[in-house]
Design a protein around this motif. Structure first.
Motif, PDB file in Angstrom:
ATOM      1  N   TRP A   1     -44.974 -48.289  -3.304  1.00 50.34           N
ATOM      2  CA  TRP A   1     -44.458 -47.340  -4.298  1.00 50.34           C
ATOM      3  C   TRP A   1     -43.523 -48.095  -5.217  1.00 50.34           C
ATOM      4  CZ3 TRP A   1     -39.277 -44.845  -4.217  1.00 50.34           C
ATOM      5  CH2 TRP A   1     -39.138 -43.889  -5.244  1.00 50.34           C
ATOM      6  N   THR A   2     -43.773 -47.975  -6.520  1.00 53.54           N
ATOM      7  CA  THR A   2     -42.976 -48.664  -7.525  1.00 53.54           C
ATOM      8  C   THR A   2     -42.293 -47.640  -8.414  1.00 53.54           C
ATOM      9  OG1 THR A   2     -44.545 -50.519  -7.546  1.00 53.54           O
ATOM     10  CG2 THR A   2     -43.010 -50.346  -9.403  1.00 53.54           C
ATOM     11  N   PRO A   3     -41.020 -47.361  -8.178  1.00 48.86           N
ATOM     12  CA  PRO A   3     -40.323 -46.383  -9.022  1.00 48.86           C
ATOM     13  C   PRO A   3     -40.090 -46.929 -10.420  1.00 48.86           C
ATOM     14  CG  PRO A   3     -38.787 -47.427  -7.526  1.00 48.86           C
ATOM     15  CD  PRO A   3     -40.150 -47.913  -7.128  1.00 48.86           C
ATOM     16  N   GLN A   4     -40.032 -46.035 -11.379  1.00 53.89           N
ATOM     17  CA  GLN A   4     -39.783 -46.416 -12.763  1.00 53.89           C
ATOM     18  C   GLN A   4     -38.736 -45.492 -13.362  1.00 53.89           C
ATOM     19  OE1 GLN A   4     -43.415 -46.505 -15.006  1.00 53.89           O
ATOM     20  NE2 GLN A   4     -44.354 -48.097 -13.744  1.00 53.89           N
TER      21      GLN A   4
ATOM     22  N   PRO B   1     -31.757 -47.876  -9.893  1.00 55.57           N
ATOM     23  CA  PRO B   1     -30.479 -48.063  -9.209  1.00 55.57           C
ATOM     24  C   PRO B   1     -30.218 -46.980  -8.168  1.00 55.57           C
ATOM     25  CG  PRO B   1     -30.205 -48.477 -11.547  1.00 55.57           C
ATOM     26  CD  PRO B   1     -31.590 -47.928 -11.374  1.00 55.57           C
ATOM     27  N   ALA B   2     -30.620 -45.725  -8.433  1.00 54.42           N
ATOM     28  CA  ALA B   2     -30.409 -44.646  -7.464  1.00 54.42           C
ATOM     29  C   ALA B   2     -31.199 -44.899  -6.194  1.00 54.42           C
ATOM     30  CB  ALA B   2     -30.805 -43.307  -8.078  1.00 54.42           C
ATOM     31  N   VAL B   3     -32.454 -45.392  -6.341  1.00 54.05           N
ATOM     32  CA  VAL B   3     -33.270 -45.682  -5.163  1.00 54.05           C
ATOM     33  C   VAL B   3     -32.663 -46.840  -4.378  1.00 54.05           C
ATOM     34  CG1 VAL B   3     -35.530 -46.485  -4.375  1.00 54.05           C
ATOM     35  CG2 VAL B   3     -35.374 -44.769  -6.202  1.00 54.05           C
TER      36      VAL B   3
ATOM     37  N   ALA C   1     -37.994 -41.684  -2.037  1.00 49.29           N
ATOM     38  CA  ALA C   1     -38.089 -40.745  -3.161  1.00 49.29           C
ATOM     39  C   ALA C   1     -37.063 -39.625  -3.041  1.00 49.29           C
ATOM     40  CB  ALA C   1     -39.496 -40.162  -3.238  1.00 49.29           C
ATOM     41  N   LEU C   2     -36.435 -39.507  -1.870  1.00 53.14           N
ATOM     42  CA  LEU C   2     -35.339 -38.555  -1.681  1.00 53.14           C
ATOM     43  C   LEU C   2     -34.303 -38.714  -2.770  1.00 53.14           C
ATOM     44  CD1 LEU C   2     -33.523 -36.624   0.143  1.00 53.14           C
ATOM     45  CD2 LEU C   2     -32.679 -38.741   1.188  1.00 53.14           C
ATOM     46  N   ALA C   3     -34.010 -39.953  -3.174  1.00 59.15           N
ATOM     47  CA  ALA C   3     -32.964 -40.234  -4.159  1.00 59.15           C
ATOM     48  C   ALA C   3     -33.284 -39.638  -5.520  1.00 59.15           C
ATOM     49  CB  ALA C   3     -32.754 -41.737  -4.287  1.00 59.15           C
ATOM     50  N   LEU C   4     -34.564 -39.372  -5.788  1.00 58.66           N
ATOM     51  CA  LEU C   4     -34.973 -38.863  -7.098  1.00 58.66           C
ATOM     52  C   LEU C   4     -35.146 -37.342  -7.103  1.00 58.66           C
ATOM     53  CD1 LEU C   4     -37.521 -41.641  -8.110  1.00 58.66           C
ATOM     54  CD2 LEU C   4     -35.030 -41.556  -8.400  1.00 58.66           C
TER      55      LEU C   4
ATOM     56  N   ILE D   1     -42.493 -36.396 -20.568  1.00 64.59           N
ATOM     57  CA  ILE D   1     -43.786 -37.015 -20.245  1.00 64.59           C
ATOM     58  C   ILE D   1     -43.749 -37.688 -18.886  1.00 64.59           C
ATOM     59  CG2 ILE D   1     -45.440 -38.797 -20.930  1.00 64.59           C
ATOM     60  CD1 ILE D   1     -44.561 -38.260 -23.848  1.00 64.59           C
ATOM     61  N   PHE D   2     -42.688 -38.475 -18.630  1.00 59.20           N
ATOM     62  CA  PHE D   2     -42.669 -39.297 -17.417  1.00 59.20           C
ATOM     63  C   PHE D   2     -41.856 -38.682 -16.283  1.00 59.20           C
ATOM     64  CE2 PHE D   2     -43.312 -42.310 -20.959  1.00 59.20           C
ATOM     65  CZ  PHE D   2     -44.577 -42.737 -20.619  1.00 59.20           C
ATOM     66  N   GLY D   3     -40.900 -37.804 -16.606  1.00 60.17           N
ATOM     67  CA  GLY D   3     -40.155 -37.076 -15.573  1.00 60.17           C
ATOM     68  C   GLY D   3     -39.228 -37.955 -14.758  1.00 60.17           C
ATOM     69  N   ASN D   4     -38.549 -37.269 -13.794  1.00 62.03           N
ATOM     70  CA  ASN D   4     -37.681 -37.931 -12.815  1.00 62.03           C
ATOM     71  C   ASN D   4     -36.631 -38.819 -13.449  1.00 62.03           C
ATOM     72  OD1 ASN D   4     -38.802 -36.768 -10.596  1.00 62.03           O
ATOM     73  ND2 ASN D   4     -40.228 -38.432 -10.198  1.00 62.03           N
ATOM     74  N   GLY D   5     -36.087 -38.399 -14.576  1.00 61.89           N
ATOM     75  CA  GLY D   5     -35.070 -39.261 -15.132  1.00 61.89           C
ATOM     76  C   GLY D   5     -33.918 -38.517 -15.720  1.00 61.89           C
ATOM     77  N   ASN D   6     -34.174 -37.442 -16.413  1.00 61.90           N
ATOM     78  CA  ASN D   6     -33.107 -36.825 -17.186  1.00 61.90           C
ATOM     79  C   ASN D   6     -32.631 -35.557 -16.517  1.00 61.90           C
ATOM     80  OD1 ASN D   6     -31.427 -35.962 -19.116  1.00 61.90           O
ATOM     81  ND2 ASN D   6     -32.871 -36.079 -20.814  1.00 61.90           N
TER      82      ASN D   6
END
Length: 722
Positions: free
Chosen positions: A470-473, A496-498, A527-530, A717-722
């Motif tokens: 798994w490669t987080p982005q 950094p969160a992961v 993925a808990l961190a996200l 579009i990409f999610g998991n960030g904002n």
């Protein structure tokens, strides 16, 4: 003169007639010769001459038989009815025991200032009589329901005949539609003809009430007999008093006292002509004409009642004209109908036998704040009316609470005036996305990390057992090299969160999050961190309250005390929701500072309130299916969620966009008038920085509006960030 008549006075007749006339009077006249008697004529037969036609005679005989039969049957029926009336008369209880016939009790909900803001159950305002209510109300009821009430004996043959004629002329059966029932008959029906509600006999109270309202010929006859027995047992005013106490008038109000309090915030003894007309107008169709459902329709119905009152001489033309020009208005509390979602939620805080299924009248003191509730509702309405395309089925929810977990306001969806609706603030479990990250940082800070420590934002690939690599982005698809913890949280970087969660220990992160009140099952992998675990908005807001109060857990609560109406001693209560400490005060102060920077110059910039310090965090899940903004001032913490019920992606919405704007509009109004207070955070002399060369092709999130809009679209579009 001698003899028996000697000395006697003269008779009156002697004085009246001369002696010669008296002598002539006593002379015997000779009898005249008698004529021979004529033969007697046969006596004439009485009545009509008997017909010789056998068919006419047969019909006449049948008619006489029918007449005799009907006469005797009528006498027998009268005797039977009389016996039935006497039997019911002797079995009827004292009238004051019939004033409150509810099978269930009521719950009155008070806000933090002690004002009523909601009711549940069957509300009963207290016993009233025809002598204590406003005379306008008494007259309006009689004018609307039974203008001959004071002249009949419980049944009005004229009214029944008129109702049958109207029903048949309108193409209905004789008993369908207009019933011709008197007020006494309606009261008999409210009493269910003397049959009390028995839970052992009826599955539900609704089934019992439906049976009471059933209209058949047999039941109509019973109703008439019962009405006549009531007329014999009670006075007219006592019958009217029973009716006024038991009639259902919509919005859970049983009786005119409860309705007057519910709609106008006053006693039934104080209502004016307009209000009396509106209340009486509810009798025809309580739910349809309830002013809380449609005020205009209720006012129009009241206009008809005013006309009837005028025609029957209860009010003058001038009074009718004035009342029609100044129709009744709802009280401020009834107009707001605030706290539908909150009221439903707090009803579950006590045992069912004292809330939903209570047979007693209960009073619950709550933490609810009507001003804050109005602010939240108005903010949500404004955003959806001005920034969401028409026809959108997107939903939103809001929770506002104090730092100790006292919930002050709750919006569970776009439909605000509800009861029993699905509550997206307490029932919907959704992924919080990056709004979960503060608990990752809280864990690290509590384990010795510092707000200005550095973590490297660089490509990583993790091997997840059972799932593979798994490669987080990051949401902007870029890497930012060495960044401080403050900057990483401020810009909501994923990598950094992961990394931080892995270094601090995933199990430790789960422990901190659950200790703060996130009770949902938390993911086992990195993925808990996200924020891939599901949670409710209420849980998340309560967890953020724990950060604000210095690191102690809270249990969100709305019930302060519960007591029976009339009692001063509560049966149960709660003073606050503070629990055990989760992280140290120093860790909480550092985390608040980091979240403050996220609003000042990071992803939560749209939540800024001029003149007030705000800390918070945005959250957007994969494909923008959920968008969050969680934050607080020194006074209150609030959470906002947006999304679709069917989990469809939002279009161009991130947590830093519309949710942050809803939050800002809500909290700006909440803070209005409150003296600004500083957040309980550290205050470094200078913000933490990292002297480094930016990796090629990388870029920090810009602070200008154009950059924010662009990155919001990328986040969608990409999610998991904002």
């Amino acid at each position: 003169m001698t003899g028996p008549n000697r000395g006697k006075p003269r008779l009156v007749a002697d004085k009246r007639y001369p002696a010669t006339q008296r002598a002539q009077k006593h002379q015997t006249k000779p009898k005249a010769p008698q004529k021979p008697k004529a033969p007697k004529k046969p006596r004439a037969t009485r009545g009509r001459k008997r017909s010789s036609n056998i068919f006419v005679r047969l019909i006449a005989g049948l008619w006489r038989l029918i007449w005799i039969t009907l006469t005797r049957a009528g006498i027998a029926l009268a005797v039977i009815v009389g016996i039935a009336v006497f039997y019911l008369y002797s079995s009827l209880p004292p009238y004051d025991s019939l004033l409150d016939g509810r099978a269930r009790g009521s719950v009155t909900l008070l806000d933090r200032d002690g004002s009523v803001f909601a009711w549940r159950g069957e509300q009963f305002g207290g016993q009233i009589t025809a002598d204590t209510v406003s005379p306008y109300l008494k007259e309006a009821i009689v004018a609307t329901e039974d203008k001959r009430f004071y002249r009949h004996f419980g049944v009005s043959p004229r009214g029944i005949a008129s109702a049958i004629r109207i029903n048949m002329s309108e193409g209905r059966s004789p008993l369908s539609g207009h019933g011709g029932s008197t007020l006494t008959q309606q009261t008999a029906k409210l009493l269910c003809l003397g049959v009390p509600y028995d839970p052992k006999t009826w599955k539900t109270q609704t089934e019992y009430e439906d049976d009471c309202r059933e209209t058949t010929i047999a039941r109509k006859i019973k109703e008439m007999v019962f009405a006549m027995a009531m007329e014999a047992r009670y006075s007219k005013n006592e019958i009217l008093s029973i009716y006024m106490n038991r009639a259902y008038l919509g919005a859970g109000a049983n009786g005119f006292e409860a309705a007057a309090q519910r709609y106008f915030g006053k006693s039934a003894a104080e209502v004016n002509i307009s209000e009396a007309a509106m209340l009486a107008g509810l009798l025809q169709a309580p739910t349809r004409y309830a002013p809380t459902n449609n005020l205009q329709r209720s006012q129009e119905r009241a206009g008809i009642v005013l006309l009837l009152m005028n025609e029957q001489g209860y009010i003058t033309d001038e009074e009718r004209t004035y009342a029609k020009a100044h129709p009744a208005e709802l009280s401020e509390t009834a107009e707001k109908r605030a706290g539908g979602y909150f009221a439903d939620w707090v009803m579950g805080a006590g045992p069912d036998f004292l809330t939903r299924d209570t047979t007693e009248d209960v009073v619950i003191e709550t933490t609810f704040d009507q001003r804050i509730q109005s602010a939240a509702e108005e903010a949500l309405t404004w955003i959806f009316e001005n920034k969401i395309k028409e026809g959108s089925e997107a939903q939103a929810a809001i929770v506002v609470m104090s730092a100790d977990g006292a919930v002050r306001a709750m919006v569970g969806g776009r439909k605000l005036k509800v009861s029993g609706a699905f509550n997206r603030a307490t029932q919907a479990k959704r992924q919080p996305g990056s709004s979960f990250k503060p608990f990752v940082y809280a864990t690290a800070l509590d384990m010795g990390w510092s707000y200005d420590d550095v973590v490297v934002d660089e490509p990583i690939t993790l091997n997840i057992p059972g799932s593979g690599p798994w490669t987080p982005q990051n949401y902007d698809r870029k890497f930012h090299g060495a960044v401080t913890l403050t900057d990483a949280l401020k810009h909501s970087y994923n990598i950094p969160a992961v990394e931080l969660a892995m270094d601090a220990g995933l199990e430790n992160v789960r422990t901190v999050a659950s200790s703060f009140g996130i009770e949902s099952d938390l993911a086992q992998g990195p993925a808990l961190a996200l924020g891939v675990s599901e949670s409710t908005l209420l849980e998340m807001t309560g967890a953020y309250a724990g950060i604000l109060n210095g690191g102690s857990s809270v249990s969100p609560y709305g019930l302060k005390s519960l007591r029976l109406k009339g009692d001063s001693t509560p049966l149960m209560g709660q003073e606050g929701g503070l629990g055990e400490r989760v992280i140290t005060p120093d860790s909480a102060q550092q985390l608040i500072y980091m979240m403050y920077n996220a609003v000042q110059s990071g992803t939560g910039a749209r939540a800024q309130i001029p003149g007030y310090e705000v800390a918070g965090k945005t959250g957007t899940t994969q494909a923008a299916r959920d968008a969050w903004f969680m934050g607080f001032t020194a006074d209150y913490v609030a959470g906002v969620w947006m999304g679709y019920d069917d989990n469809s992606p939002l279009s161009g919405v991130t947590g830093g966009g519309l949710p942050a704007e809803i939050w800002q509009r809500t909290m700006a109004e909440v803070q209005n008038g409150l003296e600004p207070k500083p957040l309980p955070m550290i205050r470094p002399a200078a913000p933490p920085t990292v002297q480094r060369e930016q990796p090629s092709g990388n870029g920090q999130r810009g602070n200008n509006k154009a950059d924010n809009v662009l990155l919001d679209l990328l986040g969608a579009i990409f999610g998991n960030g904002n």
